[in-house]
Design a protein around this motif. Structure first.
Motif, mmCIF file in Angstrom:
data_model
loop_
_atom_site.group_PDB
_atom_site.id
_atom_site.type_symbol
_atom_site.label_atom_id
_atom_site.label_comp_id
_atom_site.label_asym_id
_atom_site.label_seq_id
_atom_site.Cartn_x
_atom_site.Cartn_y
_atom_site.Cartn_z
ATOM 1 N N MET A 65 0.272 -5.936 0.078
ATOM 2 C CA MET A 65 1.370 -6.903 0.156
ATOM 3 C C MET A 65 1.452 -7.730 -1.122
ATOM 4 O O MET A 65 2.542 -7.954 -1.656
ATOM 5 C CB MET A 65 1.194 -7.805 1.381
ATOM 6 N N ILE A 66 0.307 -8.166 -1.622
ATOM 7 C CA ILE A 66 0.286 -8.942 -2.865
ATOM 8 C C ILE A 66 0.821 -8.096 -4.019
ATOM 9 O O ILE A 66 1.629 -8.564 -4.827
ATOM 10 C CB ILE A 66 -1.136 -9.471 -3.146
ATOM 11 N N ALA A 67 0.400 -6.838 -4.094
ATOM 12 C CA ALA A 67 0.876 -5.942 -5.152
ATOM 13 C C ALA A 67 2.388 -5.735 -5.069
ATOM 14 O O ALA A 67 3.046 -5.520 -6.085
ATOM 15 C CB ALA A 67 0.153 -4.600 -5.068
ATOM 16 N N LEU A 68 2.928 -5.820 -3.863
ATOM 17 C CA LEU A 68 4.369 -5.649 -3.658
ATOM 18 C C LEU A 68 5.143 -6.961 -3.773
ATOM 19 O O LEU A 68 6.359 -6.985 -3.606
ATOM 20 C CB LEU A 68 4.622 -5.018 -2.281
ATOM 21 N N GLY A 69 4.426 -8.060 -4.030
ATOM 22 C CA GLY A 69 5.089 -9.353 -4.183
ATOM 23 C C GLY A 69 5.414 -10.035 -2.874
ATOM 24 O O GLY A 69 6.278 -10.905 -2.816
ATOM 25 N N VAL A 70 4.707 -9.652 -1.801
ATOM 26 C CA VAL A 70 4.919 -10.249 -0.480
ATOM 27 C C VAL A 70 3.732 -11.150 -0.175
ATOM 28 O O VAL A 70 2.582 -10.744 -0.332
ATOM 29 C CB VAL A 70 5.030 -9.149 0.602
ATOM 30 N N ASP A 71 3.995 -12.372 0.260
ATOM 31 C CA ASP A 71 2.925 -13.309 0.590
ATOM 32 C C ASP A 71 2.304 -12.923 1.930
ATOM 33 O O ASP A 71 2.971 -12.985 2.962
ATOM 34 C CB ASP A 71 3.480 -14.728 0.664
ATOM 35 N N PRO A 72 1.034 -12.511 1.949
ATOM 36 C CA PRO A 72 0.417 -12.086 3.205
ATOM 37 C C PRO A 72 -0.007 -13.243 4.102
ATOM 38 O O PRO A 72 -0.510 -13.028 5.192
ATOM 39 C CB PRO A 72 -0.805 -11.290 2.737
ATOM 40 N N TYR A 73 0.197 -14.460 3.640
ATOM 41 C CA TYR A 73 -0.251 -15.616 4.420
ATOM 42 C C TYR A 73 0.936 -16.311 4.953
ATOM 43 O O TYR A 73 1.343 -17.084 5.389
ATOM 44 C CB TYR A 73 -1.121 -16.532 3.570
ATOM 45 N N ILE A 84 6.833 4.481 1.851
ATOM 46 C CA ILE A 84 5.401 4.343 1.596
ATOM 47 C C ILE A 84 4.796 3.727 2.851
ATOM 48 O O ILE A 84 5.200 2.643 3.268
ATOM 49 C CB ILE A 84 5.118 3.439 0.381
ATOM 50 N N CYS A 85 3.859 4.412 3.462
ATOM 51 C CA CYS A 85 3.190 3.925 4.662
ATOM 52 C C CYS A 85 1.786 3.470 4.261
ATOM 53 O O CYS A 85 0.989 4.277 3.788
ATOM 54 C CB CYS A 85 3.118 5.028 5.719
ATOM 55 N N ILE A 86 1.519 2.195 4.439
ATOM 56 C CA ILE A 86 0.225 1.629 4.055
ATOM 57 C C ILE A 86 -0.564 1.356 5.325
ATOM 58 O O ILE A 86 -0.107 0.638 6.206
ATOM 59 C CB ILE A 86 0.417 0.335 3.248
ATOM 60 N N THR A 87 -1.749 1.947 5.411
ATOM 61 C CA THR A 87 -2.599 1.736 6.576
ATOM 62 C C THR A 87 -3.996 1.363 6.118
ATOM 63 O O THR A 87 -4.359 1.558 4.970
ATOM 64 C CB THR A 87 -2.691 2.996 7.455
ATOM 65 N N GLY A 88 -4.760 0.835 7.027
ATOM 66 C CA GLY A 88 -6.139 0.482 6.709
ATOM 67 C C GLY A 88 -6.482 -0.877 7.272
ATOM 68 O O GLY A 88 -5.839 -1.374 8.194
ATOM 69 N N SER A 89 -7.464 -1.481 6.681
ATOM 70 C CA SER A 89 -7.937 -2.784 7.137
ATOM 71 C C SER A 89 -6.965 -3.888 6.727
ATOM 72 O O SER A 89 -6.047 -3.673 5.931
ATOM 73 C CB SER A 89 -9.309 -3.071 6.524
ATOM 74 N N PHE A 128 -7.765 -6.150 4.785
ATOM 75 C CA PHE A 128 -8.013 -6.299 3.350
ATOM 76 C C PHE A 128 -7.085 -5.382 2.550
ATOM 77 O O PHE A 128 -6.471 -5.797 1.575
ATOM 78 C CB PHE A 128 -9.476 -5.982 3.005
ATOM 79 N N THR A 129 -7.002 -4.131 2.969
ATOM 80 C CA THR A 129 -6.146 -3.161 2.279
ATOM 81 C C THR A 129 -4.685 -3.582 2.344
ATOM 82 O O THR A 129 -3.981 -3.612 1.329
ATOM 83 C CB THR A 129 -6.305 -1.758 2.903
ATOM 84 N N VAL A 130 -4.229 -3.911 3.531
ATOM 85 C CA VAL A 130 -2.822 -4.276 3.714
ATOM 86 C C VAL A 130 -2.495 -5.563 2.963
ATOM 87 O O VAL A 130 -1.442 -5.674 2.325
ATOM 88 C CB VAL A 130 -2.479 -4.381 5.215
ATOM 89 N N SER A 131 -3.400 -6.534 2.976
ATOM 90 C CA SER A 131 -3.186 -7.788 2.256
ATOM 91 C C SER A 131 -3.067 -7.542 0.755
ATOM 92 O O SER A 131 -2.163 -8.067 0.096
ATOM 93 C CB SER A 131 -4.332 -8.756 2.543
ATOM 94 N N GLU A 132 -3.965 -6.729 0.193
ATOM 95 C CA GLU A 132 -3.887 -6.413 -1.236
ATOM 96 C C GLU A 132 -2.593 -5.676 -1.565
ATOM 97 O O GLU A 132 -1.983 -5.913 -2.609
ATOM 98 C CB GLU A 132 -5.096 -5.580 -1.671
#
Length: 75
Positions: free
Chosen positions: A67-75, A54-59, A61-65
């Protein structure tokens, strides 16, 4: 080359709509193009299909959301 695109929109008013994004898909794209209204649902749909990549691209905001949906802390 991608065989499926999932177009989605993060939770920000400044993001492009999925309708606008669908107009940017090249005319020569022969794969499947889906419009899913939010990032969480788009991730769930992609994972539910058992996709290996799965390749996720965008802003950010998109990537952060995503990551959260995948259970990865974006911070």
């Amino acid at each position: 080359m991608a065989t499926r695109l999932i177009l989605t929109k993060p939770k920000t008013d400044r993001a492009a709509t999925v309708e606008y994004l669908s107009g940017l898909v090249p005319a020569g794209f022969t794969g499947i193009c889906e419009k899913i209204p939010d990032v969480d649902m788009a991730i769930a749909v992609a994972l539910g299909r058992g996709e290996k990549i799965i390749c996720i691209t965008g802003s950010f905001f998109t990537v952060s959301e995503a990551m959260i949906a995948l259970g990865v802390d974006p911070y």
